[in-house]
Motif scaffolding. Structure first.
Motif, PDB file in Angstrom:
ATOM      1  N   PRO A 190      -2.575 -20.179 -14.584  1.00 18.54           N
ATOM      2  CA  PRO A 190      -1.490 -20.888 -15.274  1.00 18.54           C
ATOM      3  C   PRO A 190      -0.528 -21.594 -14.318  1.00 18.54           C
ATOM      4  N   TYR A 191      -0.298 -22.861 -14.595  1.00 15.18           N
ATOM      5  CA  TYR A 191       0.669 -23.618 -13.786  1.00 15.18           C
ATOM      6  C   TYR A 191       2.090 -23.210 -14.141  1.00 15.18           C
ATOM      7  N   VAL A 192       2.340 -23.026 -15.431  1.00 19.14           N
ATOM      8  CA  VAL A 192       3.658 -22.592 -15.894  1.00 19.14           C
ATOM      9  C   VAL A 192       3.596 -21.086 -16.131  1.00 19.14           C
ATOM     10  N   ALA A 193       4.239 -20.328 -15.251  1.00 21.43           N
ATOM     11  CA  ALA A 193       4.131 -18.864 -15.300  1.00 21.43           C
ATOM     12  C   ALA A 193       4.553 -18.298 -16.651  1.00 21.43           C
ATOM     13  N   ALA A 194       5.550 -18.920 -17.262  1.00 19.19           N
ATOM     14  CA  ALA A 194       6.057 -18.408 -18.541  1.00 19.19           C
ATOM     15  C   ALA A 194       5.042 -18.543 -19.664  1.00 19.19           C
ATOM     16  N   GLN A 195       3.998 -19.359 -19.440  1.00 18.88           N
ATOM     17  CA  GLN A 195       2.983 -19.560 -20.462  1.00 18.88           C
ATOM     18  C   GLN A 195       1.755 -18.666 -20.270  1.00 18.88           C
ATOM     19  N   ALA A 196       1.791 -17.778 -19.292  1.00 17.45           N
ATOM     20  CA  ALA A 196       0.624 -16.955 -18.987  1.00 17.45           C
ATOM     21  C   ALA A 196       0.224 -16.035 -20.135  1.00 17.45           C
ATOM     22  N   ASP A 197       1.189 -15.722 -21.011  1.00 19.24           N
ATOM     23  CA  ASP A 197       0.872 -14.853 -22.143  1.00 19.24           C
ATOM     24  C   ASP A 197       0.521 -15.644 -23.408  1.00 19.24           C
ATOM     25  N   ALA A 198       0.289 -16.951 -23.267  1.00 21.36           N
ATOM     26  CA  ALA A 198      -0.125 -17.762 -24.418  1.00 21.36           C
ATOM     27  C   ALA A 198      -1.453 -17.243 -24.954  1.00 21.36           C
ATOM     28  N   PRO A 199      -1.644 -17.228 -26.259  1.00 13.42           N
ATOM     29  CA  PRO A 199      -2.879 -16.674 -26.826  1.00 13.42           C
ATOM     30  C   PRO A 199      -4.143 -17.360 -26.336  1.00 13.42           C
ATOM     31  N   GLU A 200      -4.039 -18.642 -25.994  1.00 14.99           N
ATOM     32  CA  GLU A 200      -5.229 -19.349 -25.496  1.00 14.99           C
ATOM     33  C   GLU A 200      -5.742 -18.738 -24.199  1.00 14.99           C
ATOM     34  N   PHE A 201      -4.839 -18.251 -23.361  1.00 17.72           N
ATOM     35  CA  PHE A 201      -5.263 -17.642 -22.099  1.00 17.72           C
ATOM     36  C   PHE A 201      -5.941 -16.297 -22.309  1.00 17.72           C
ATOM     37  N   ALA A 202      -5.740 -15.689 -23.457  1.00 17.23           N
ATOM     38  CA  ALA A 202      -6.384 -14.406 -23.732  1.00 17.23           C
ATOM     39  C   ALA A 202      -7.895 -14.550 -23.825  1.00 17.23           C
ATOM     40  N   THR A 203      -8.374 -15.775 -24.046  1.00 16.07           N
ATOM     41  CA  THR A 203      -9.822 -16.006 -24.120  1.00 16.07           C
ATOM     42  C   THR A 203     -10.440 -16.182 -22.740  1.00 16.07           C
ATOM     43  N   ALA A 204      -9.619 -16.315 -21.698  1.00 18.89           N
ATOM     44  CA  ALA A 204     -10.144 -16.522 -20.345  1.00 18.89           C
ATOM     45  C   ALA A 204     -10.878 -15.275 -19.859  1.00 18.89           C
ATOM     46  N   ASP A 205     -11.907 -15.486 -19.076  1.00 21.59           N
ATOM     47  CA  ASP A 205     -12.684 -14.373 -18.526  1.00 21.59           C
ATOM     48  C   ASP A 205     -12.005 -13.784 -17.289  1.00 21.59           C
ATOM     49  N   LEU A 206     -11.264 -14.607 -16.573  1.00 16.56           N
ATOM     50  CA  LEU A 206     -10.458 -14.144 -15.445  1.00 16.56           C
ATOM     51  C   LEU A 206      -9.115 -14.854 -15.545  1.00 16.56           C
ATOM     52  N   LEU A 207      -8.064 -14.101 -15.785  1.00 16.30           N
ATOM     53  CA  LEU A 207      -6.717 -14.657 -15.893  1.00 16.30           C
ATOM     54  C   LEU A 207      -5.890 -14.208 -14.696  1.00 16.30           C
ATOM     55  N   LEU A 208      -5.463 -15.170 -13.904  1.00 13.03           N
ATOM     56  CA  LEU A 208      -4.607 -14.896 -12.751  1.00 13.03           C
ATOM     57  C   LEU A 208      -3.193 -15.301 -13.161  1.00 13.03           C
ATOM     58  N   GLY A 209      -2.479 -14.364 -13.766  1.00 14.51           N
ATOM     59  CA  GLY A 209      -1.195 -14.663 -14.366  1.00 14.51           C
ATOM     60  C   GLY A 209      -0.150 -15.155 -13.389  1.00 14.51           C
ATOM     61  N   GLY A 210      -0.345 -14.848 -12.110  1.00 20.84           N
ATOM     62  CA  GLY A 210       0.597 -15.312 -11.103  1.00 20.84           C
ATOM     63  C   GLY A 210       0.374 -16.742 -10.671  1.00 20.84           C
ATOM     64  N   GLY A 211      -0.598 -17.406 -11.287  1.00 16.30           N
ATOM     65  CA  GLY A 211      -0.858 -18.810 -10.977  1.00 16.30           C
ATOM     66  C   GLY A 211      -1.393 -19.009  -9.573  1.00 16.30           C
ATOM     67  N   GLN A 212      -1.012 -20.118  -8.970  1.00 17.04           N
ATOM     68  CA  GLN A 212      -1.533 -20.462  -7.645  1.00 17.04           C
ATOM     69  C   GLN A 212      -1.132 -19.442  -6.581  1.00 17.04           C
ATOM     70  N   ALA A 213      -0.036 -18.738  -6.789  1.00 14.51           N
ATOM     71  CA  ALA A 213       0.379 -17.709  -5.829  1.00 14.51           C
ATOM     72  C   ALA A 213      -0.606 -16.547  -5.805  1.00 14.51           C
ATOM     73  N   GLU A 214      -1.337 -16.364  -6.895  1.00 16.96           N
ATOM     74  CA  GLU A 214      -2.301 -15.264  -6.997  1.00 16.96           C
ATOM     75  C   GLU A 214      -3.727 -15.708  -6.706  1.00 16.96           C
ATOM     76  N   PHE A 215      -4.003 -16.987  -6.903  1.00 16.18           N
ATOM     77  CA  PHE A 215      -5.365 -17.491  -6.729  1.00 16.18           C
ATOM     78  C   PHE A 215      -5.746 -17.551  -5.251  1.00 16.18           C
ATOM     79  N   THR A 216      -6.967 -17.087  -4.937  1.00 15.65           N
ATOM     80  CA  THR A 216      -7.548 -17.305  -3.615  1.00 15.65           C
ATOM     81  C   THR A 216      -8.999 -17.708  -3.785  1.00 15.65           C
ATOM     82  N   ALA A 217      -9.501 -18.476  -2.837  1.00 14.05           N
ATOM     83  CA  ALA A 217     -10.901 -18.888  -2.874  1.00 14.05           C
ATOM     84  C   ALA A 217     -11.818 -17.674  -2.849  1.00 14.05           C
ATOM     85  N   HIS A 218     -11.429 -16.653  -2.097  1.00 11.38           N
ATOM     86  CA  HIS A 218     -12.256 -15.451  -1.980  1.00 11.38           C
ATOM     87  C   HIS A 218     -12.369 -14.733  -3.319  1.00 11.38           C
TER      88      HIS A 218
END
Length: 231
Positions: A190-218
């Protein structure tokens, strides 16, 4: 044999691969100011993250009572955006590392974006991502933008991939919904952290709620590798 078997990866562009939202905001602010709507705020802009330019300006016409046509507003906003995109767009470092890893391993990749083809091309060329991401689908090339699945299904078609073998990387709720509607797995950043709990994201197979701060290539690669093993 490819490292990830039959898997392909389809990237959203804005807010996912590149931090283009500041440019979209500024382009929108300039456009609205020119049509008599001053003080368009970043908070107002956030409601349009993940929505195509055409759908965005159509909503502006309704909200602000603008008399200009959608086509005119799109053209003006795109002109401002392209001026900014060519020189002020930055790639998220871990996303670049992920794209490069996928390319090194021979994993098919594509970009499926709500931006215009011209805007996508300018960003990919300006950031050097065009060396890796050669299959591109814009919202202008399909009947419906996100949250409809059209752009993702067209990307799969161009890659020659089964939608069930595609993994979408997305930052916005409409994109996560589109991936789900396409029958594709989704890594949501999620780009907008406040939207991480949006119902659409609940369908994601991997949700990195912290956005880019949490994402790593590894992390993304290991998740894909496990998905390939399960398949």
């Amino acid at each position: 044999m490819r490292a990830l078997g039959s898997l392909s990866v389809v990237f959203d562009l804005d807010g996912t691969l590149v931090d283009s939202e500041p440019n979209y905001y500024e382009a929108g602010r300039r456009t609205l100011d020119a049509y008599g709507v001053p003080d368009f705020s970043w908070a107002e802009h956030e409601r349009y993250v993940g929505i195509s330019t055409r759908e965005t300006v159509a909503d502006w016409r309704r909200r602000f009572g603008l008399s200009a046509s959608v086509d005119e507003l799109v053209a003006v906003k795109n002109r401002h955006y392209l001026e900014l995109a060519r020189t002020r767009t930055t790639v998220f470092p871990e996303m670049r590392a992920f794209v490069e890893r996928l390319a090194d391993e021979g994993v098919p990749t594509a970009v499926a974006s709500g931006s215009s083809a011209e805007a996508i091309g300018a960003i990919l060329a300006g950031t050097g991502l065009d060396a890796y991401l050669r299959t591109v689908v814009s919202a202008d090339e399909v009947a419906h933008g996100k949250p409809a699945p059209d752009v993702f299904l067209e990307a799969a078609r161009r890659l020659g991939a089964d939608p069930a073998d595609c993994v979408v990387v997305e930052d916005a709720a409409p994109g996560a919904a589109a991936a789900h509607a396409a029958g594709m797995r989704c890594i949501a950043v999620p780009y907008v952290a406040a939207q991480a709990d949006a119902p659409e994201f609940a369908t994601a197979d991997l949700l990195l709620g912290g956005g880019q701060a949490e994402f790593t290539a590894h992390v993304a690669w290991e998740w894909l590798a496990e998905a390939a093993r399960r398949a």
